[in-house]
Design a protein around this motif. Structure first.
Motif, short mmCIF file in Angstrom:
data_model
loop_
_atom_site.label_atom_id
_atom_site.label_comp_id
_atom_site.label_asym_id
_atom_site.label_seq_id
_atom_site.Cartn_x
_atom_site.Cartn_y
_atom_site.Cartn_z
N GLN A 191 0.81 -1.21 0.00
CA GLN A 191 0.00 0.00 0.00
C GLN A 191 0.85 1.26 0.00
O GLN A 191 1.66 1.47 0.90
N ASP A 192 0.64 2.07 -1.04
CA ASP A 192 1.24 3.39 -1.11
C ASP A 192 2.70 3.43 -0.69
O ASP A 192 3.09 4.16 0.21
N LEU A 193 3.46 2.62 -1.36
CA LEU A 193 4.88 2.53 -1.02
C LEU A 193 5.65 3.65 -1.73
O LEU A 193 5.64 3.75 -2.95
N ASN A 194 6.30 4.48 -0.95
CA ASN A 194 7.17 5.51 -1.52
C ASN A 194 8.59 5.17 -1.12
O ASN A 194 8.90 5.01 0.05
N GLY A 252 18.19 -1.54 2.47
CA GLY A 252 17.56 -2.76 2.96
C GLY A 252 16.06 -2.62 3.02
O GLY A 252 15.53 -1.54 3.28
N LEU A 253 15.38 -3.72 2.76
CA LEU A 253 13.93 -3.76 2.89
C LEU A 253 13.63 -4.85 3.92
O LEU A 253 13.90 -6.02 3.68
N LEU A 254 13.14 -4.42 5.05
CA LEU A 254 13.05 -5.31 6.18
C LEU A 254 11.59 -5.51 6.56
O LEU A 254 10.82 -4.57 6.55
N GLY A 255 11.25 -6.73 6.88
CA GLY A 255 9.87 -6.95 7.30
C GLY A 255 9.62 -8.41 7.59
O GLY A 255 10.33 -9.27 7.08
N ALA A 312 4.98 -9.50 4.72
CA ALA A 312 4.90 -8.05 4.80
C ALA A 312 4.68 -7.42 3.43
O ALA A 312 4.20 -6.29 3.32
N GLY A 313 5.02 -8.17 2.37
CA GLY A 313 4.89 -7.62 1.03
C GLY A 313 6.22 -7.30 0.38
O GLY A 313 6.27 -6.61 -0.63
N HIS A 330 2.65 -5.43 7.01
CA HIS A 330 1.31 -5.43 6.43
C HIS A 330 1.21 -4.55 5.19
O HIS A 330 0.26 -3.79 5.03
N GLY A 331 2.22 -4.62 4.33
CA GLY A 331 2.16 -3.92 3.06
C GLY A 331 2.49 -2.44 3.12
O GLY A 331 2.42 -1.75 2.11
N LYS A 332 2.82 -1.95 4.30
CA LYS A 332 3.11 -0.53 4.40
C LYS A 332 4.52 -0.31 4.94
O LYS A 332 5.01 -1.10 5.75
N VAL A 333 5.13 0.80 4.51
CA VAL A 333 6.40 1.18 5.12
C VAL A 333 6.06 1.85 6.44
O VAL A 333 5.34 2.84 6.48
N ILE A 334 6.57 1.27 7.53
CA ILE A 334 6.24 1.88 8.82
C ILE A 334 7.39 2.74 9.34
O ILE A 334 7.20 3.53 10.25
N ALA A 335 8.55 2.60 8.75
CA ALA A 335 9.66 3.48 9.12
C ALA A 335 10.71 3.40 8.05
O ALA A 335 10.88 2.38 7.40
N ALA A 336 11.44 4.52 7.85
CA ALA A 336 12.47 4.52 6.84
C ALA A 336 13.57 5.48 7.26
O ALA A 336 13.32 6.45 7.97
#
Ligand SMILES: Nc1ncnc2c1ncn2[C@@H]1O[C@H](COP(=O)(O)OP(=O)(O)OP(=O)(O)O)[C@@H](O)[C@H]1O
Ligand SMILES: [Mg+2]
Lengths: 365, 310
Positions: B18-21, B31-34, B38-39, B208-214
């Motif tokens: 969802q709405d990944l920027n 890195g893409l962590l989850g 998570a998607g 859950h498909g969203k970036v929660i922190a970056a």
């Protein structure tokens, strides 16, 4: 496309056993189920009437008019025993003007025996019906007449060569060879699904290889390996085992090629409905053996008369291939006579392939 | 530069991303962590153009990569989460195949294969069939297959799942070398916090498909805490120095234990340099100091209330 073809080939080169087993399988199946290497099938006849030997002798003479069978008078007990333990497929119990078949298993050859015996008995019934109304020796007259009939039937090939008579063994040779071909095709075409699941397909999609190149790599390989099997088996039977496969091997190979293309497309169509290679293995092998059955590939031509079955059979390449090959082998048909069959197979192939690939592509998006 | 704008993907109405920027600068290691599901893989499939996003954009150097996937395909190499290899073929034959689909030929192809094999340390096992490889060796070959065409961007989807520490280190070292020596841009997906910490300049945490922190590791850690815990070991400790440390701005608490000081201070109070200065004045040697910082694992726990892995 070349890379895909090469990788498919390498895999089989590493593991040629499967293909070799398939080739051996088509030979063995033909030999066992088609009645062995000897060109004549022996069928036991016996009678249990009071005047058994008279009956046996009379019908024995009448039945032994077909080159493919030798009807042999056997002790009734022995004949029953042989059929019971499966060492012979069929025996005929004769009575004055009737008969009964003793069948152990429904082997494809049995129906041919059945058909032959039935026609001999039918002819005799007709002759005796005429005899009962007219005096004189009808049989002798008929035979005399036939020997010097106003028109004579003699089968000849277009090039004037003698054409072999219809022979169920040759038909079964093709039926079994094609049956095994269909399995090879299934295994090979299923590589598409296998590689899609493993992610190799995705690697190819990201590479500069085009979709058409990918599909044609897999399908062309399936085609080539199947043609190898067919040609090897045909050559074995023609030159090593002396089967009648007609005088026009090239035309037979051309028909086989169209059949292979058609079946590859059918396999591709099924691929379009499955998600995993396991699903394909669950569906394909249970569906495929039905096609030659419905197409009457194991039976005398013309045995199947049910219009629904005939219609279904026409939807698959099998019926067209068998028809074309039988007319080439037994009636000396040339390319022109089988063109319709070839076109049918190509049409089936193109439609099934189009739909199949479309389904596969739709799955992935 | 690669960037995504409001990238989203739904499968049968279920929103998976969802709405990944997201952006990836040249030469960066991100890195893409989850956690599972998570998607991450879905995101990577969209970025590598294997699946089409439901909505949103992917832009590579100003070009829309969804509608013109050619450019991103040619500059990127993708290491899939699954082992996309022919098990029945040898490592060499696999690489030859994957090289040839990138139109490599002859000596160029041989050189690329040789380099890729060396890179993952499999050159002496190249003749062996993949099916007899260990899990770690298969993973390494899986990476090698994505390197043959020398991609500028390497996208790795959990390249170290389920393997031994030795192979894992080998892979991490190799990826780091690619990034630092060859300048390859790295997008590294994992649910192992340590790997991403070691390897990446920046990271995105998905759930859950969203970036929660970056952000950079430090930025992410700063989410969690406004305090630093510092342990200092000194050659000697006296009343005087303890008192002076207490007066340093931001220091909230001091504990003394033999030659150790445990200090809790506000974040960014520049404590270390002041400590160094102070100990010099008192002619005390600063033997050791140690910052006990919260881990990214703690950050994830803080953000989601769950652990990254069970
Ligand atoms: N083709 C698909 N059809 C339906 N649902 C899908 C599909 N692909 C993924 N999903 C769902 O999307 C969600 C995210 O999957 P994804 O594979 O992207 O997660 P992930 O972060 O890579 O997880 P993992 O760490 O387990 O690899 C999951 O719930 C998954 O079931
Ligand atoms: Mg994943």
């Amino acid at each position: 496309m070349k890379s895909v073809l090469w990788a498919q080939f390498l895999k089989d080169k590493r593991n040629p056993l499967l293909i070799l087993l398939f080739i051996a399988g088509s030979i063995v199946a033909t030999l066992i189920l088609g009645g062995g290497v000897q060109s004549v099938t022996t069928v036991a006849i016996f009678s249990e009437e009071a005047n058994a030997s008279e009956i046996e002798e009379k019908w024995g003479a009448l039945l032994n008019t077909n080159d493919s069978f030798k009807f042999e008078i056997v002790d009734p007990e022995e004949a029953r025993e042989d059929v019971r333990d499966g060492s012979s497929d069929v025996a005929v119990n004769l009575s004055e003007d009737d008969y009964r078949l003793l069948v152990s298993k429904r082997m494809p050859g049995v129906s041919y025996v059945e058909q032959h015996v039935a026609s001999v008995f039918q002819q005799e019934v007709q002759i005796s019906a005429v005899e009962s109304q007219e005096d004189g020796n009808v049989r002798d007259e008929m035979e005399e007449y036939l020997a010097d009939a106003p028109f004579q039937l003699e089968s000849q090939g277009v090039d004037g060569e003698q054409i072999p008579k219809f022979n169920i063994r040759t038909q079964l040779l093709f039926a079994f060879t094609f049956l095994i071909s269909m399995f090879i095709i299934g295994f090979k075409v299923n590589n598409v699904t296998q590689d899609r699941v493993s992610g190799i397909w995705d690697r190819m999609i990201l590479s500069p290889v085009k979709k058409t190149g990918m599909y044609s790599g897999y399908l062309l390989y399936s085609f080539l390996i199947t043609m190898l099997q067919i040609v090897v088996v045909l050559i074995m039977f023609k030159y090593v085992m002396d089967y009648d496969v007609g005088n026009n091997l090239w035309l037979i190979i051309l028909i086989s090629a169209c059949f292979t293309f058609g079946m590859i497309s059918i396999a591709m169509l099924i691929t379009g409905f499955v998600r995993t290679p396991e699903q394909f293995y669950a569906i394909y092998p249970s569906l495929i053996p039905l096609i030659p059955l419905v197409s009457g590939a194991y039976m005398m031509p013309g045995t199947i008369t049910n219009p629904v079955l005939l219609f279904i059979a026409d939807l698959f390449p099998n019926a067209h291939a068998m028809e074309a090959i039988m007319s080439v082998v037994f009636y000396g048909a040339g390319l022109q006579e089988v063109t319709m069959s070839l076109l049918y197979m190509l049409l089936i192939g193109i439609v099934a392939m189009g739909v199949g690939i479309n389904l596969v592509e739709r799955r992935s998006s | 530069m690669l960037e995504t704008i409001n990238l989203s993907k739904s499968f049968k109405g279920k929103k998976v991303v969802q709405d990944l920027n997201f952006y990836l600068n040249d030469g960066e290691s991100v890195g893409l962590l989850g956690p599972n599901g998570a998607g991450k893989s879905t995101t990577i499939s969209m970025i590598s153009t294997l699946i089409k996003p439901t909505s949103g954009k992917i832009i590579l150097n100003g070009v829309d990569a969804v509608h013109k996937p050619g450019e991103i395909r040619s500059v990127s190499g993708v290491v899939p989460q699954e082992l996309a290899l022919y098990q029945e073929l040898s490592a060499y034959e696999n690489l030859k195949f994957f090289g040839s689909i990138y139109k490599l030929k002859g000596t160029e192809l041989e050189k690329a294969i040789q380099q890729a094999l060396e890179f993952v340390g499999l050159e002496d096992r190249k003749k062996d069939l993949v099916k007899i490889y260990s899990g770690g060796m298969k993973r390494r070959l899986n990476i090698a297959a994505a390197l043959l065409h020398r991609p500028k961007i390497l996208i790795l989807d959990e390249p170290t799942v389920g393997i031994d520490p030795q192979s894992r280190n080998h892979i991490l070292e190799a990826v780091r070398a690619l990034n630092q020596q060859e300048g390859t841009t790295i997008l590294y997906t994992s649910h192992y916090m340590e790997e991403v910490e070691q390897l990446c300049d920046r990271l995105y945490i998905m759930d859950h498909g969203k970036v929660i922190a970056a952000g950079t590791k430090e930025e992410l850690l700063s989410i969690l805490s406004t305090e630093d815990k510092i342990k200092v070991e000194l050659s000697r400790i006296d009343e005087d120095i303890v008192q002076q440390v207490e007066t340093i701005e931001g220091v909230r608490k001091i504990e003394v234990a033999e030659l150790q000081l445990r200090i809790i201070a506000a974040k960014g109070s520049n404590l270390i340099s002041k400590l160094v200065h102070l100990t010099e004045q008192h002619h005390i040697q600063l033997i050791n100091f140690h910052t006990e910082s919260p881990s990214l694992e703690d950050v994830f726990l803080h953000l989601t209330g769950r652990k990254l892995r069970d």
